[in-house]
Motif scaffolding. Sequence first.
Motif, PDB file in Angstrom:
ATOM      1  N   ILE A   1      77.178  11.548  42.847  1.00  0.00           N
ATOM      2  CA  ILE A   1      77.088  11.123  41.545  1.00  0.00           C
ATOM      3  C   ILE A   1      78.437  11.602  40.759  1.00  0.00           C
ATOM      4  CG2 ILE A   1      76.156  13.702  40.713  1.00  0.00           C
ATOM      5  CD1 ILE A   1      74.005  11.969  39.000  1.00  0.00           C
ATOM      6  N   SER A   2      78.613  10.743  39.608  1.00  0.00           N
ATOM      7  CA  SER A   2      79.771  11.112  38.825  1.00  0.00           C
ATOM      8  C   SER A   2      79.133  11.575  37.456  1.00  0.00           C
ATOM      9  CB  SER A   2      80.489   9.780  38.651  1.00  0.00           C
ATOM     10  OG  SER A   2      81.023   9.305  39.634  1.00  0.00           O
TER      11      SER A   2
ATOM     12  N   ILE B   1      76.833  20.092  35.920  1.00  0.00           N
ATOM     13  CA  ILE B   1      77.265  20.145  37.456  1.00  0.00           C
ATOM     14  C   ILE B   1      76.451  21.255  37.998  1.00  0.00           C
ATOM     15  CG2 ILE B   1      79.451  21.122  38.179  1.00  0.00           C
ATOM     16  CD1 ILE B   1      81.024  19.445  36.435  1.00  0.00           C
ATOM     17  N   ASP B   2      75.877  22.436  37.150  1.00  0.00           N
ATOM     18  CA  ASP B   2      75.594  23.419  37.705  1.00  0.00           C
ATOM     19  C   ASP B   2      74.135  23.012  38.394  1.00  0.00           C
ATOM     20  OD1 ASP B   2      77.268  25.353  37.062  1.00  0.00           O
ATOM     21  OD2 ASP B   2      76.110  25.881  35.176  1.00  0.00           O
TER      22      ASP B   2
ATOM     23  N   LYS C   1      68.671  17.790  35.694  1.00  0.00           N
ATOM     24  CA  LYS C   1      67.535  17.991  36.778  1.00  0.00           C
ATOM     25  C   LYS C   1      66.481  16.875  36.685  1.00  0.00           C
ATOM     26  CE  LYS C   1      67.086  22.104  39.294  1.00  0.00           C
ATOM     27  NZ  LYS C   1      66.698  23.591  39.286  1.00  0.00           N
ATOM     28  N   ASN C   2      66.255  16.931  35.338  1.00  0.00           N
ATOM     29  CA  ASN C   2      64.955  15.920  35.059  1.00  0.00           C
ATOM     30  C   ASN C   2      65.450  14.430  35.187  1.00  0.00           C
ATOM     31  OD1 ASN C   2      63.225  17.885  34.165  1.00  0.00           O
ATOM     32  ND2 ASN C   2      63.886  17.657  32.255  1.00  0.00           N
TER      33      ASN C   2
ATOM     34  N   GLY D   1      72.075  20.408  45.499  1.00  0.00           N
ATOM     35  CA  GLY D   1      72.588  19.874  46.626  1.00  0.00           C
ATOM     36  C   GLY D   1      73.235  18.405  46.623  1.00  0.00           C
ATOM     37  N   ILE D   2      73.321  18.448  45.344  1.00  0.00           N
ATOM     38  CA  ILE D   2      74.137  16.801  45.248  1.00  0.00           C
ATOM     39  C   ILE D   2      75.354  16.834  45.091  1.00  0.00           C
ATOM     40  CG2 ILE D   2      73.968  14.784  43.757  1.00  0.00           C
ATOM     41  CD1 ILE D   2      71.142  15.232  43.128  1.00  0.00           C
ATOM     42  N   ASP D   3      76.172  15.902  45.678  1.00  0.00           N
ATOM     43  CA  ASP D   3      77.601  16.144  45.790  1.00  0.00           C
ATOM     44  C   ASP D   3      78.237  15.323  44.527  1.00  0.00           C
ATOM     45  OD1 ASP D   3      80.211  16.682  47.179  1.00  0.00           O
ATOM     46  OD2 ASP D   3      80.409  14.382  47.324  1.00  0.00           O
TER      47      ASP D   3
END
Lengths: 346, 346
Positions: A281-282, A267-268, A243-244, A274-276
Amino acid sequence: MSGPTESRVTSKDVAAAAGVSRSAVSFAFNDPAKIADSTRQRILAVAKELGYTPNPVARMLQQGRTRSLGVLLPQDLPQIMENPYYSQFFVGLGQVCHREGLTLLLTPPLRNSMLKAIPYAAVDGFVVCGLEVDRGEVAELRRRGIPFVLVDSDPPEGVPSVDVDDQAGAREVVQHLLDLGHRRIAVISFDPGPDKEAYGYRGPLARRMAGIREALAGAGLAMDDLPLIEVPCTREDGYHAAKNLMLLDEPPTALVTLSDILAVGAIDAMHDLGIDIPGQISITGFDDQPEAAWVRPRLTTVRQPIIAKGRVAGDFLISAIRGETQHPHQVLHTVLIIRESTGPIR
Amino acid sequence: MSGPTESRVTSKDVAAAAGVSRSAVSFAFNDPAKIADSTRQRILAVAKELGYTPNPVARMLQQGRTRSLGVLLPQDLPQIMENPYYSQFFVGLGQVCHREGLTLLLTPPLRNSMLKAIPYAAVDGFVVCGLEVDRGEVAELRRRGIPFVLVDSDPPEGVPSVDVDDQAGAREVVQHLLDLGHRRIAVISFDPGPDKEAYGYRGPLARRMAGIREALAGAGLAMDDLPLIEVPCTREDGYHAAKNLMLLDEPPTALVTLSDILAVGAIDAMHDLGIDIPGQISITGFDDQPEAAWVRPRLTTVRQPIIAKGRVAGDFLISAIRGETQHPHQVLHTVLIIRESTGPIR
DNA sequence: ACGGTCTATTAACACGAGTTAGAAACACGT
DNA sequence: ACGTGTTTCTAACTCGTGTTAATAGACCGT
């Protein structure tokens, strides 16, 4: 009514009750040829009657073998047992124990010291796990004459050891991201512990870092160009770290984590933001633990053969116990498992 | 060059090198008050020089304690370690070991016999797991005077034991299905082993069966009315069992499995058959292992407090080792966890 | 009946520690 | 010089087993 705290019955008691010497009792159990069959039967009958069974510790002392393998662990038992990595490692080690008819003694640090735990363990040999900074453990085991194998360490010369090619694994997974066009890559590493100050990176972590650096160098990037966060190896820590990282001015397009657990947390986090994945992002993991195939999207990760590692460590230890004086040093290969959590940059 | 196979140095060697008696060496380490400080320092110096550390087995024999807890297991180590149930159980037991500074000895059956494994283990006490049919293990431990605790068994009187209220758990989960309107319910059970012929159901399996029967009776159903399949406890077996059940003339509308692993396999099967969960069929698990929350749909299951079970077993064993003569028998509660794999019949 | 061989049994030791009782050395007061 | 007390160390035992060397005894042939 037989008393509940009946003092343990020894071979002396059996001898007295059967009217023979202690040696005769021992022979009756261990060397039937050296004793008349009639008295043997009588002794066995008396032994059964009294409920005699030889004391394991006394026999260990006399025979100089314990019939059990020790695992010298870098963390306390609850932490170890929560970690699925060790469950798999113990499967491999367990195969060897099963084959050889041995028990397994789990030896966590004593008062925060692996070294202090050594002299209390009654084992025929040790598998030493995750000894990144040697505080005398190797010397202690050596002079004590206890056979041992080092796993996930920086193995010195002349010591049997088993490792995984962490460097190649890390290199390949980063190369995979580079091939997909990613350049803004962030790294979430598990905490190297307090030793980093004094010793720098050690063991598998050092090798993984080196692998990352190597791949980056091929693309003209340096480690210092990337954001790096070091956290304890839990799902929650992975969550917060990820998140950071997304709050940075120029958020990364790819996240390299050095453990599947951290990746699952990441992933959580993306889910909550709401990022796919892998659209925006990988994310990559490391180890290929069972979770990696359970999460959605399924995790691209570096598989290391943990069960095989345990089995090879056990085999090496067995041969060291048998007195074979070679000092094999095996490095197992990793495999890049590409699943659904990585994709091309857009 | 110090020889690699230097024979182990004992307190006798230290005594000789320091020009004192063996007792003095022992005092230097264990009872500083009984020896002059000057000679104590000299002895310690010599000991360090020679690399002396006391032999753990000899000390165990003399002191009559090993500082380790044994776990007497019903299966071989690889099987145990593959089973996430035991990982959790060992977390709880590990907490106790950590608190008390003890090691943990994993003792699988020796030549297929738990009984035979007992006399080889150097431990202060045993946690006996899954002893469904007592083949003399209890008597052996009793007369040997080794403290022990029974877990997941049919505990006889006067023996410390820890169990879970399997019967209530099974009753509630079946009641849940009945409440949703299900009547054609099938059961997938894990294999009761070869003892079923001779002894019938035992231990947790018996209690779970009783719970199912109890709930069914409330709805006017009997066990014999339902299809029942018994298989080894693996994902693949759950898969095949579930598939076979769906081939029946009147396929069930609900599947009660007695283990999450089996349930996960069953979910796979429905997925492959294109059967919707919970639209066309409801599936329930047992234990609430981590997988239960990972699979899709998330599994409705009976949570049993495995970590707490391990901790309580450890606590009971510790107090038994301390000589406290009560024989506590604790039954832990289960909780029905309703997730997404169960729904109303349509 | 006797020397010899063979066998069943045991006393004594080893494993490596911890611990108790007591001996040797020394200080002290009278 | 003597007894008393204190300190410092050691001989000897314990734990419970396995193993080696020696003894007691049976059996045999002559």
